[in-house]
Design a protein around this motif. Structure first.
Motif, PDB file in Angstrom:
ATOM      1  N   ARG A 195      48.645   3.692 120.336  1.00 22.62           N
ATOM      2  CA  ARG A 195      49.832   2.824 120.262  1.00 22.62           C
ATOM      3  C   ARG A 195      49.386   1.450 120.761  1.00 22.62           C
ATOM      4  O   ARG A 195      49.488   1.125 121.932  1.00 22.62           O
ATOM      5  CB  ARG A 195      50.982   3.367 121.121  1.00 22.62           C
ATOM      6  CG  ARG A 195      51.553   4.713 120.653  1.00 22.62           C
ATOM      7  CD  ARG A 195      52.225   4.586 119.291  1.00 22.62           C
ATOM      8  NE  ARG A 195      52.884   5.811 118.865  1.00 22.62           N
ATOM      9  CZ  ARG A 195      52.326   6.760 118.133  1.00 22.62           C
ATOM     10  NH1 ARG A 195      51.058   6.639 117.775  1.00 22.62           N
ATOM     11  NH2 ARG A 195      53.001   7.820 117.754  1.00 22.62           N
ATOM     12  N   THR A 209      59.607  -7.370 113.731  1.00 22.73           N
ATOM     13  CA  THR A 209      60.899  -7.833 114.258  1.00 22.73           C
ATOM     14  C   THR A 209      61.369  -9.124 113.607  1.00 22.73           C
ATOM     15  O   THR A 209      62.491  -9.558 113.837  1.00 22.73           O
ATOM     16  CB  THR A 209      60.838  -8.031 115.794  1.00 22.73           C
ATOM     17  OG1 THR A 209      59.849  -9.019 116.102  1.00 22.73           O
ATOM     18  CG2 THR A 209      60.484  -6.739 116.500  1.00 22.73           C
ATOM     19  N   THR A 235      65.549   0.118 116.148  1.00 18.46           N
ATOM     20  CA  THR A 235      65.841   1.239 117.048  1.00 18.46           C
ATOM     21  C   THR A 235      65.435   2.560 116.404  1.00 18.46           C
ATOM     22  O   THR A 235      64.835   3.427 117.050  1.00 18.46           O
ATOM     23  CB  THR A 235      67.338   1.258 117.416  1.00 18.46           C
ATOM     24  OG1 THR A 235      67.679   0.013 118.047  1.00 18.46           O
ATOM     25  CG2 THR A 235      67.651   2.396 118.369  1.00 18.46           C
ATOM     26  N   GLU A 285      61.609   2.717 116.422  1.00 16.90           N
ATOM     27  CA  GLU A 285      61.113   3.083 117.750  1.00 16.90           C
ATOM     28  C   GLU A 285      61.226   4.590 117.963  1.00 16.90           C
ATOM     29  O   GLU A 285      60.294   5.230 118.476  1.00 16.90           O
ATOM     30  CB  GLU A 285      61.907   2.345 118.836  1.00 16.90           C
ATOM     31  CG  GLU A 285      61.651   0.844 118.876  1.00 16.90           C
ATOM     32  CD  GLU A 285      62.745   0.092 119.615  1.00 16.90           C
ATOM     33  OE1 GLU A 285      63.586   0.757 120.275  1.00 16.90           O
ATOM     34  OE2 GLU A 285      62.778  -1.150 119.539  1.00 16.90           O
ATOM     35  N   ASP A 286      62.355   5.164 117.558  1.00 19.42           N
ATOM     36  CA  ASP A 286      62.566   6.599 117.686  1.00 19.42           C
ATOM     37  C   ASP A 286      61.576   7.372 116.799  1.00 19.42           C
ATOM     38  O   ASP A 286      61.020   8.396 117.212  1.00 19.42           O
ATOM     39  CB  ASP A 286      64.008   6.938 117.311  1.00 19.42           C
ATOM     40  CG  ASP A 286      64.308   8.417 117.449  1.00 19.42           C
ATOM     41  OD1 ASP A 286      64.170   8.943 118.565  1.00 19.42           O
ATOM     42  OD2 ASP A 286      64.679   9.053 116.449  1.00 19.42           O
ATOM     43  N   ARG A 325      58.098   7.858 118.282  1.00 18.37           N
ATOM     44  CA  ARG A 325      57.949   8.830 119.374  1.00 18.37           C
ATOM     45  C   ARG A 325      57.367  10.146 118.871  1.00 18.37           C
ATOM     46  O   ARG A 325      56.666  10.836 119.607  1.00 18.37           O
ATOM     47  CB  ARG A 325      59.294   9.070 120.059  1.00 18.37           C
ATOM     48  CG  ARG A 325      59.769   7.878 120.875  1.00 18.37           C
ATOM     49  CD  ARG A 325      60.988   8.203 121.725  1.00 18.37           C
ATOM     50  NE  ARG A 325      61.499   6.984 122.329  1.00 18.37           N
ATOM     51  CZ  ARG A 325      62.534   6.289 121.871  1.00 18.37           C
ATOM     52  NH1 ARG A 325      63.177   6.715 120.792  1.00 18.37           N
ATOM     53  NH2 ARG A 325      62.926   5.192 122.469  1.00 18.37           N
ATOM     54  N   THR A 373      50.484  -2.685 116.019  1.00 17.27           N
ATOM     55  CA  THR A 373      51.567  -3.638 115.775  1.00 17.27           C
ATOM     56  C   THR A 373      51.209  -5.040 116.239  1.00 17.27           C
ATOM     57  O   THR A 373      50.867  -5.242 117.408  1.00 17.27           O
ATOM     58  CB  THR A 373      52.843  -3.208 116.537  1.00 17.27           C
ATOM     59  OG1 THR A 373      53.153  -1.848 116.242  1.00 17.27           O
ATOM     60  CG2 THR A 373      54.022  -4.091 116.177  1.00 17.27           C
ATOM     61  N   PHE A 424      60.082  -5.250 121.898  1.00 20.14           N
ATOM     62  CA  PHE A 424      59.605  -4.282 120.909  1.00 20.14           C
ATOM     63  C   PHE A 424      58.238  -3.723 121.317  1.00 20.14           C
ATOM     64  O   PHE A 424      57.999  -2.515 121.227  1.00 20.14           O
ATOM     65  CB  PHE A 424      59.526  -4.933 119.529  1.00 20.14           C
ATOM     66  CG  PHE A 424      59.185  -3.977 118.422  1.00 20.14           C
ATOM     67  CD1 PHE A 424      60.098  -3.017 118.006  1.00 20.14           C
ATOM     68  CD2 PHE A 424      57.942  -4.018 117.794  1.00 20.14           C
ATOM     69  CE1 PHE A 424      59.789  -2.120 116.986  1.00 20.14           C
ATOM     70  CE2 PHE A 424      57.621  -3.135 116.771  1.00 20.14           C
ATOM     71  CZ  PHE A 424      58.559  -2.174 116.377  1.00 20.14           C
ATOM     72  N   LYS A 437      58.400  -1.071 123.831  1.00 23.37           N
ATOM     73  CA  LYS A 437      58.872   0.203 123.297  1.00 23.37           C
ATOM     74  C   LYS A 437      57.790   0.960 122.520  1.00 23.37           C
ATOM     75  O   LYS A 437      57.765   2.190 122.533  1.00 23.37           O
ATOM     76  CB  LYS A 437      60.070  -0.033 122.366  1.00 23.37           C
ATOM     77  CG  LYS A 437      61.327  -0.520 123.069  1.00 23.37           C
ATOM     78  CD  LYS A 437      62.020   0.625 123.759  1.00 23.37           C
ATOM     79  CE  LYS A 437      63.375   0.198 124.306  1.00 23.37           C
ATOM     80  NZ  LYS A 437      64.063   1.313 124.961  1.00 23.37           N
ATOM     81  N   VAL A 438      56.904   0.235 121.833  1.00 20.73           N
ATOM     82  CA  VAL A 438      56.008   0.907 120.882  1.00 20.73           C
ATOM     83  C   VAL A 438      54.531   0.875 121.263  1.00 20.73           C
ATOM     84  O   VAL A 438      53.716   1.531 120.602  1.00 20.73           O
ATOM     85  CB  VAL A 438      56.176   0.326 119.457  1.00 20.73           C
ATOM     86  CG1 VAL A 438      57.619   0.421 118.997  1.00 20.73           C
ATOM     87  CG2 VAL A 438      55.669  -1.110 119.365  1.00 20.73           C
TER      88      VAL A 438
END
Length: 200
Positions: free
Chosen positions: A8, A130, A139, A142-143, A146, A154, A161, A164-165
């Motif tokens: 990631r 984004t 959102t 992002e889910d 997971r 990215t 963002f 989150k990632v």
């Protein structure tokens, strides 16, 4: 730099520093000037660029996706159909027969992203997602990450963002490129603390 199977990685830095160029090299769109790049035989790469691919305006949304795959596997190995995927990414069932030419720019971007995901890549490259995806889609993305079993790389300036990632950063600075572990907020906090110490 070695990219692991569940990496990631967030890439950030000033405009013009070469972030998007790096993605284009990884995607095989730009050759290296020097050095070597080795891509594993089992890599299935998808590249969410800042421009959409050509989309036939007279094609229906569901047909556009079915050209890529009739269904996809979820993280637990079960199958999910195109219609269900469309609904998951905020396209209600009544829209599935809509002609692409009638979609808004944002809807086309979301559909393009979904086509990449349904092809079940194991390496996903995202260039400034984004900039043109709305908050609701981000959102969901992002889910999705997971449970995504592959690597996600990215390029973004968006701290929230990246937090989150990404759990590893490649930071393009003026004179060097640094690899750091942790999220973007932690990096910026350390930078702020370092600047404060230098001023004392």
């Amino acid at each position: 730099m070695l990219i692991q199977s569940r990496e990631r990685l967030g890439i950030t830095g000033k405009n013009g520093a070469g972030k998007s160029t790096l993605l284009n090299i990884l995607a095989g769109r730009i050759p290296l000037d020097s050095g070597t790049i080795s891509i594993g035989e089992t890599v299935r790469l998808a590249y969410y660029t800042q421009e959409n691919e050509e989309m036939a305006p007279d094609k229906r949304m569901i047909a556009y996706l079915q050209e890529a795959a009739e269904e996809a596997k979820t993280a637990d190995g079960s199958q999910i159909g195109v219609a269900e995927l469309l609904e998951r990414f905020l396209f209600p069932r009544f829209m599935h027969g809509t002609l692409i030419g009638k979609l808004s720019g944002g809807e086309k971007r979301r559909l393009f992203l979904l086509k990449l995901l349904i092809q079940q890549p194991n390496v996903l490259l995202l260039d400034e997602p984004t900039n043109d995806l709305d908050i609701a889609t981000l959102t969901i993305l992002e889910d999705y990450f997971r449970s995504f079993p592959g690597a996600v790389i990215t390029v973004s300036h968006d701290r929230y963002f990246l937090d989150k990632v990404a759990d590893k950063l490649l930071v393009f600075q003026e004179t060097e490129t640094r690899t750091l572990y942790g999220n973007m907020s932690s990096y910026l906090l350390k930078q702020k603390d370092s600047s404060s110490l230098l001023k004392k």
